[in-house]
Design an enzyme around this catalytic site. Structure first.
Site, PDB file in Angstrom:
ATOM      1  N   ARG A  54      11.091   9.152 -29.531  1.00  0.00           N
ATOM      2  CA  ARG A  54      10.576   8.403 -30.683  1.00  0.00           C
ATOM      3  C   ARG A  54      10.829   6.899 -30.498  1.00  0.00           C
ATOM      4  O   ARG A  54      11.917   6.462 -30.124  1.00  0.00           O
ATOM      5  CB  ARG A  54      11.248   8.883 -31.963  1.00  0.00           C
ATOM      6  N   THR A 100      18.770  -1.859 -38.808  1.00  0.00           N
ATOM      7  CA  THR A 100      18.176  -2.734 -37.795  1.00  0.00           C
ATOM      8  C   THR A 100      18.497  -4.198 -38.086  1.00  0.00           C
ATOM      9  O   THR A 100      18.379  -4.636 -39.226  1.00  0.00           O
ATOM     10  CB  THR A 100      16.633  -2.574 -37.853  1.00  0.00           C
ATOM     11  N   SER A 135      23.762   1.272 -35.939  1.00  0.00           N
ATOM     12  CA  SER A 135      22.294   1.277 -35.886  1.00  0.00           C
ATOM     13  C   SER A 135      21.725   0.365 -34.813  1.00  0.00           C
ATOM     14  O   SER A 135      20.505   0.223 -34.702  1.00  0.00           O
ATOM     15  CB  SER A 135      21.726   0.821 -37.225  1.00  0.00           C
ATOM     16  N   THR A 172      17.513  -2.518 -32.451  1.00  0.00           N
ATOM     17  CA  THR A 172      17.914  -1.307 -33.184  1.00  0.00           C
ATOM     18  C   THR A 172      18.102  -0.114 -32.255  1.00  0.00           C
ATOM     19  O   THR A 172      17.532  -0.076 -31.157  1.00  0.00           O
ATOM     20  CB  THR A 172      16.827  -0.937 -34.231  1.00  0.00           C
ATOM     21  N   THR A 202      13.253  -4.056 -41.881  1.00  0.00           N
ATOM     22  CA  THR A 202      14.262  -3.045 -41.598  1.00  0.00           C
ATOM     23  C   THR A 202      13.908  -1.832 -42.453  1.00  0.00           C
ATOM     24  O   THR A 202      13.226  -1.958 -43.471  1.00  0.00           O
ATOM     25  CB  THR A 202      15.686  -3.554 -41.883  1.00  0.00           C
TER      26      THR A 202
HETATM   27  N1  GLY Z   1      13.196   0.079 -38.328  1.00  0.00           N
HETATM   28  C1  GLY Z   1      13.854   0.702 -37.268  1.00  0.00           C
HETATM   29  C2  GLY Z   1      13.276   1.991 -36.892  1.00  0.00           C
HETATM   30  O1  GLY Z   1      12.704   2.694 -37.706  1.00  0.00           O
HETATM   31  O2  GLY Z   1      13.393   2.355 -35.746  1.00  0.00           O
END
Ligand code: GLY
Length: 319
Positions: free
Chosen positions: A208, A180, A83, A198, A231
């Site tokens: 995105r 993350t 991740s 992340t 996270t």
């Molecule tokens: N919290 C990490 C993400 O949604 O990209």
């Protein structure tokens, strides 16, 4: 109700521990955490190794900013962490795109989003903060800036992550994975910094960007008060600026634990679409008190003092 440090210990389950030193384990972890004693906290149990590195940096007398960068780099370099950084699960096109942010005790902040082929987004985010008048660089611009500052382009898609992508592509299964790393540290000078890194949501739409590079969403630090990191599903964090909210609640007098609970409860009341979604927060105040809370079960986090390096499982709202 505010949680005392002792109460926090009783209400959290210790799920992992590795001693930094040969000293015996303190009966009260937080009794030894006073001002000017360094402390590091981070999201997710596998990041005990990153906390240990950050604590090493702090014990050498370096700043919390150095500790955050060096600690997070450990996770970014780990090909088995799918991740963050190397080995991060790619987007829908099979491309690994990275988000990161960093903040110091003077309220300075830097971030990168949609960064590709650069192993250490946390270091690029720090350079954005230190070398430019900007807070955020994205995509090709962020990569150009990184390369101009000595970073090498490299392939971050490991065989394992590519296989996962091929499997997803053939079946288009819904997957959830959000590990993350968010980290907060206080150094010997009693200064706090924070950082997040992340590869974001697995198989996300190309382009995105999540909450990690948004200052106040996945991470916020106010050196007078404390800091918070998140996270989980970034879309739910971005809509509510959860980390900023938690720091503001601590400013009002909430403990880190109660501030995290407040943010999760507020999120819970604001929507009703939590299928396959989790959001978790971790907070640290300037007294070294730690709080953690999650929408759903399974969130683990690490607390590292000069004596101990331990992971805990957070309590959650939706049991
Ligand atoms: N919290 C990490 C993400 O949604 O990209």
């Amino acid at each position: 109700m505010r949680f005392s440090r002792r109460k926090f210990i009783k209400s959290s389950s210790i799920i992992g521990s590795s001693l930094l030193f040969s000293r015996s384990i303190s009966s009260d972890l937080f009794a030894s955490t006073s001002e000017n004693k360094p402390i590091v906290v981070s999201t997710w149990k596998p990041n005990l190794k990153s906390n240990a590195r950050a604590m090493e940096v702090l014990l050498e007398g370096n700043s919390s900013l150095d500790a955050i960068e060096e600690g997070i780099k450990v996770t970014e370099s780990d090909p088995n962490d799918n991740s963050v950084g190397l080995g991060g699960i790619p987007d829908e096109l099979g491309i690994v795109t990275l988000d990161a942010s960093i903040m110091d005790w003077n309220g300075n902040a830097g971030s990168v989003a949609f960064l590709q082929n650069i192993l250490h987004p946390i270091s690029v985010a720090r350079l954005v903060m230190e070398k430019t008048n900007h807070v955020m660089l994205v995509g090709e611009g962020a990569k150009k800036f990184a390369i101009e500052n000595g970073f090498k382009e490299e392939n971050l898609l490991t065989e394992k992550s590519n296989e996962a992508w091929l499997k997803w592509k053939s079946k288009k299964q819904k997957t959830e994975n959000h590990d993350t790393i968010g980290m907060l540290a206080i150094d010997k000078m009693n200064n706090m910094s924070g950082g997040v890194s992340t590869s974001g949501m697995s198989f996300k739409l190309h382009g995105r960007v999540g909450d990690s590079p948004i200052i106040g969403a996945a991470m916020f630090v106010d050196n007078k008060i404390g800091g918070a990191v998140s996270t989980g599903n970034g879309e739910y964090v971005m809509r509510t600026l959860g980390s900023f909210l938690i720091v503001e609640k601590m400013r009002e007098g909430f403990s880190p634990q109660n501030a995290c609970e407040y943010a999760i409860e507020r999120l819970f009341k604001s929507r009703n679409d939590f299928d396959g979604v989790n959001v978790s927060y971790l907070a640290l105040n300037k007294s070294g008190e730690v709080g953690a809370y999650s929408l759903k079960k399974g969130f683990t986090y690490c607390v590292t003092t000069t004596e101990e390096n331990k992971s805990y499982e957070s309590d959650c709202l939706m049991k």
